[in-house]
Design a protein around this motif. Structure first.
Motif, PDB file in Angstrom:
ATOM      1  N   ALA A   1     -28.488 -21.518   5.520  1.00  0.00           N
ATOM      2  CA  ALA A   1     -27.110 -21.042   4.788  1.00  0.00           C
ATOM      3  C   ALA A   1     -27.306 -19.657   4.018  1.00  0.00           C
ATOM      4  O   ALA A   1     -26.494 -18.833   4.593  1.00  0.00           O
ATOM      5  CB  ALA A   1     -26.617 -21.950   3.784  1.00  0.00           C
TER       6      ALA A   1
ATOM      7  N   ASP B   1     -20.139 -25.937   4.724  1.00  0.00           N
ATOM      8  CA  ASP B   1     -20.715 -24.878   5.469  1.00  0.00           C
ATOM      9  C   ASP B   1     -21.126 -23.729   4.387  1.00  0.00           C
ATOM     10  O   ASP B   1     -20.460 -22.902   4.026  1.00  0.00           O
ATOM     11  CB  ASP B   1     -19.641 -24.187   6.247  1.00  0.00           C
ATOM     12  CG  ASP B   1     -20.551 -23.282   7.251  1.00  0.00           C
ATOM     13  OD1 ASP B   1     -21.880 -22.860   6.962  1.00  0.00           O
ATOM     14  OD2 ASP B   1     -20.042 -22.779   8.320  1.00  0.00           O
TER      15      ASP B   1
ATOM     16  N   ASP C   1     -25.182 -26.979   7.012  1.00  0.00           N
ATOM     17  CA  ASP C   1     -24.298 -28.078   6.240  1.00  0.00           C
ATOM     18  C   ASP C   1     -25.108 -28.907   5.464  1.00  0.00           C
ATOM     19  O   ASP C   1     -26.314 -29.191   5.501  1.00  0.00           O
ATOM     20  CB  ASP C   1     -23.866 -29.296   7.341  1.00  0.00           C
ATOM     21  CG  ASP C   1     -23.393 -30.405   6.729  1.00  0.00           C
ATOM     22  OD1 ASP C   1     -23.134 -30.560   5.431  1.00  0.00           O
ATOM     23  OD2 ASP C   1     -23.425 -31.450   7.511  1.00  0.00           O
TER      24      ASP C   1
ATOM     25  N   GLY D   1     -21.588 -25.248   9.978  1.00  0.00           N
ATOM     26  CA  GLY D   1     -21.861 -26.449   9.176  1.00  0.00           C
ATOM     27  C   GLY D   1     -21.415 -27.744   9.716  1.00  0.00           C
ATOM     28  O   GLY D   1     -21.590 -28.156  10.666  1.00  0.00           O
TER      29      GLY D   1
END
Length: 507
Positions: A269, A351, A451, A483
């Motif tokens: 992320a 996400d 995710d 995500g």
């Protein structure tokens, strides 16, 4: 979207019964149609708001030419031990014209618990898709498009809304509560599948299950219920962003292993937020997570230069301030959404590669509505209701319930609601048993890298610890950019379409 909570009563055999319509007395004029409908609604309660099944014919333009199919929007009735109808399950079925007897049939549902199937329906597999891009990137200007990557290319589709979601309803609140638990939920869906199979002459077809999030957990439980209660053998399962083991998801900040399994998603992320996603760098984060990160969390708190080096590396990989990492001793799951996006920003667990302005920047804890679950994806509900009415011919004044928080709040897991009962819920044993007793059974698990709600590392751990004799050539893990609902990205939805086609073509 998702995840909340015993076993009340086991639903024994339900029977499909066709209700008889009362005939007018001889010599009387039949009452007006509106009055008949009102009388029926009065007699049937909430069920009176559901119309008769609607069957329509369509043609989908795909990359390989025209695909003619029949769509059915309707309900299946469930009956209790007293012989009374106590629930109706809404479904949408798509069946290819001139289908071969061995053409696969896939039964799909979402999770929550409390989520309707519109997510998978209009986001991934159905003949129509709702894009979230351009003018509709925030869901304010939704418009359905043809889906050339519909899974109708290789399987018939039956989208099922569990009771309490979509237009699936129990007769009353007491009856509904009996379905809001792991066992009864799985039994009811297995029964609905059996009814559909019997009514549509597809017993000889390979039968697959597709479930997202809690729906992945649900799919394993439904597969077991199909086999044990309905004497019907499933061919395989596709799990999208699944919950598999509650012990990894709940209580992350007390469990070094669970934290280590989540860590690569946190790193992915951060790469997405920086615009520097690179798979080799992510593999290095995976190695760090299962070695130095895991052993440091499991041991005594580091001190001196060792502590500074460790906390600095965790901060660099996650985007968190080093002071925050040090304060939490490296257990960063609970602070990530509030701190990783930068000052005044919030990230979504669905996400974490996306960040938005924090509605409560003055608060020390995350209070924001979720930018994805409570944001643009809510458009799936209203768009599906419109599509069902105008295209599928299923017209009802009942609200289509995309997300039912009451179902989630009342859900009974392993002997209770929330807390320890969720943490002890899992389907690893179900997966092992299915692979063992059904030699051709297959499983495909798919995730989005960023995710952090149901991280891909947790599913990888479960798969890696399956007995090799069970998993070899029958179990696979695929991970895509994005995500929890990675399929809202066109390129990743197309990538999964190709992976799913290969999964089915192995038969």
């Amino acid at each position: 979207r998702e995840i909340a909570l015993l076993f009340h009563r086991i639903l024994s055999c339900f029977v499909l019964v066709t209700p008889l319509l009362a005939l007018p007395a001889l010599g009387q004029e039949p009452p007006p149609r509106d009055e008949v409908q009102q009388q029926q609604q009065s007699q049937d309660g909430i069920f009176g708001l559901l119309p008769a099944d609607s069957v329509t014919e369509h043609v989908l333009q795909t990359g390989e030419g025209e695909l003619a199919y029949t769509a059915t929007a309707g309900t299946l009735s469930l009956y209790g031990q007293d012989g009374k109808e106590n629930a109706k399950i809404f479904y949408t079925a798509y069946q290819a014209k001139d289908r071969a007897p061995d053409r696969p049939v896939t039964f799909a549902f979402n999770g929550g618990p409390g989520a309707a199937s519109a997510y998978l329906h209009l986001g991934l597999v159905g003949p129509k898709i709702l894009p979230f891009q351009g003018e509709n990137s925030d869901g304010t200007r939704p418009e359905l498009k043809d889906n050339p990557e519909s899974w109708l290319a290789f399987t018939d589709l039956i989208l099922i809304d569990p009771i309490g979601t979509g237009w699936s309803r129990a007769a009353n609140d007491d009856a509904a509560g009996r379905y809001y638990n792991v066992r009864q939920d799985a039994e009811s869906i297995a029964k609905a599948i059996a009814l559909y199979v019997q009514n549509n002459d597809v017993l000889a077809a390979p039968k697959y299950l597709l479930g997202e999030s809690y729906g992945g957990f649900r799919a394993a439980k439904v597969a077991v219920a199909m086999k044990n209660s309905q004497n019907m053998i499933p061919a395989g399962i596709i799990m999208v962003s699944p919950l598999i083991e509650g012990r990894f998801l709940f209580g992350l900040d007390q469990d070094p292993l669970a934290s280590a399994l989540q860590f690569p998603a946190l790193a992915a992320a951060e790469m997405e937020r920086r615009g520097s996603f690179e798979r080799e760098a992510l593999r290095e984060a995976e190695r760090f997570a299962m070695n130095e990160y895991l052993t440091t969390l499991a041991g005594p708190a580091p001190t001196g230069p060792e502590a500074e080096a460790f906390y600095s590396r965790v901060a660099g990989l996650t985007g968190l301030p080093m002071a925050v990492v040090e304060r939490t001793r490296g257990f960063v799951s609970d602070v990530y959404a509030k701190e990783a996006g930068g000052t005044g920003r919030i990230v979504s667990p669905y996400d974490a590669g996306l960040s938005l302005p924090d509605a409560y920047p003055e608060s020390g804890i995350g209070r924001n509505d979720d930018p994805i679950l409570d944001g643009y994806t809510r458009a799936y509900g209203s768009v599906f209701a419109d599509y069902a009415r105008d295209t599928l011919g299923f017209d009802t004044p009942m609200t289509y319930t995309l997300l039912n928080e009451d179902v989630n709040r009342r859900w009974e897991w392993n002997g209770g609601r929330g807390g320890d009962s969720r943490a002890t819920a899992g389907v690893s044993t179900d997966i092992r048993d299915l692979l063992s007793v059904i030699p051709s059974f297959k499983l495909m698990v798919v995730h989005g890298y960023s995710d952090i709600l149901t991280p891909y590392g947790m599913s990888r751990y479960v798969i890696d610890h399956l007995p090799p004799e069970l998993a070899r050539d029958r179990v696979s893990l695929k991970v895509y950019r994005g995500g929890h609902m990675f399929y809202t990205r066109d390129e990743d939805r197309r990538a999964m379409f190709e992976d799913a086609r290969a999964f089915y073509s192995d038969d």
